[in-house]
Design an enzyme around this catalytic site. Sequence first.
Site, PDB file in Angstrom:
ATOM      1  N   SER A 124       7.386   5.576  -0.632  1.00 32.99           N
ATOM      2  CA  SER A 124       7.206   4.999   0.700  1.00 32.99           C
ATOM      3  C   SER A 124       5.931   4.171   0.671  1.00 32.99           C
ATOM      4  O   SER A 124       4.973   4.515  -0.031  1.00 32.99           O
ATOM      5  CB  SER A 124       7.118   6.077   1.778  1.00 32.99           C
ATOM      6  N   SER A 125       5.933   3.075   1.443  1.00 31.01           N
ATOM      7  CA  SER A 125       4.793   2.170   1.390  1.00 31.01           C
ATOM      8  C   SER A 125       4.774   1.273   2.614  1.00 31.01           C
ATOM      9  O   SER A 125       5.733   1.209   3.379  1.00 31.01           O
ATOM     10  CB  SER A 125       4.867   1.300   0.131  1.00 31.01           C
ATOM     11  N   SER A 126       3.647   0.569   2.752  1.00 30.39           N
ATOM     12  CA  SER A 126       3.561  -0.552   3.680  1.00 30.39           C
ATOM     13  C   SER A 126       3.665  -1.816   2.838  1.00 30.39           C
ATOM     14  O   SER A 126       2.779  -2.125   2.037  1.00 30.39           O
ATOM     15  CB  SER A 126       2.233  -0.521   4.441  1.00 30.39           C
ATOM     16  N   LEU A 174       0.847  -1.183   0.000  1.00 34.60           N
ATOM     17  CA  LEU A 174       0.000   0.000   0.000  1.00 34.60           C
ATOM     18  C   LEU A 174       0.890   1.243   0.000  1.00 34.60           C
ATOM     19  O   LEU A 174       1.752   1.400   0.866  1.00 34.60           O
ATOM     20  CB  LEU A 174      -0.916  -0.014   1.231  1.00 34.60           C
TER      21      LEU A 174
END
Length: 397
Positions: free
Chosen positions: A108-110, A84
């Site tokens: 940037s992410s999860s 995500l």
Amino acid sequence: MTAEPDTDAIAADLRHQLVARLTEGGWLRSPQWHAAVETVPRHEFVRRFYRETDAPGLTTWAPVTPELSGVKEWLQQAYADETLITQFDRQEIDWSDPQPIRGAHPTSSSTLPALVVRMLEELQVHDGMNVMEIGTGTGYSTALLCHRLGAQQVTSIETDPDVAARARDALRRCGYTPRLLVGDGLAGDPDGAPYDRTIATCGVRHIPHAWVRQTRPGGLILATLRGWMRSLGLVRLTIDHDDRAEGRFIAGDPSFMIARQQDAPENLGMIPSPDQGTTRSTPHGPDTLTDPGTGFIAQLAMPSARFFSMPADDGTPCTYVLNVADESFAVLTPKATDEWSVRQGGLVRLWDAFEAALARWHAAGTPEVTDFGVTVTPQIQSLWMGAPNGPSWRLPT
């Protein structure tokens, strides 16, 4: 009057389902990490995010928030086994009026939970160990480490102040207070060293020697090696007593963004003029750069190169392989069925180096990524095939 959804109850059920999927897939194996994933609320770390759509054309991401999507749909997506996106092009998102985003670069992410828990399982931690995490990101993996080891045993370093602030807030909401640092993760954390384990949630072109010095002898480093063309794989290194580390790849092609300090230059380089270089035939076309096996070899043989395809002025389809470091180049054009022409120039004959590496790989029986390993010393870093004394390539340091 419609009742408000019970966020905590829905989230708890979705975590239970996520644990079941990860266990069935073989990613989640130990009871300690099972308990961590069952407990840590991922949705607190992705209160707002973007998710890739299947819209045609340029890659498009759509915003997902409780307000836009509804609480149930937001939670369903927050607990999906997907990556995500929480930032594009190193710029914070304006959430006052979020719109679909096209053609941007996620920064940037999860990360998808299957990869997160696989890495945590492969880190081989035990009670009482301390861990240095490079790349806090949303803070979700940091929270899992805190649940497993205790927050006092976890140090996490994030290079982006805005990303770090959001992670700190989310961790505090969940009751976790690890040691959080904002700075260059490639430099590690000498003040907290030595660490029993070092784990990187970003890709690196080589293993920063600071990580080796700051991980105790017998400790482990788990990181993704990658280049500017593609990822190489997830490697686990054991530290010895001479500032040296060595280990093998344990998986191929994990999807982590490259560390910002080692990212490729924005400029791809100069396209060579038609009269530059020398031309010969080659049986290896552009598909060898994208195939999982031969693409791995291409990244080893041409560590500072990138490639792209575009027609020449006369319409001939061309694939350009350009080396930013020294302006060496290779240009592939179709010649006949299953045959190509390659035009090379510059200090290094890039396609010659690639074909020589391919020949060594084929002679060894086209081994898998897990048959390769890495040796790190204060002087050099080498990636070898089969055994440390086997065929090897220098990593760009």
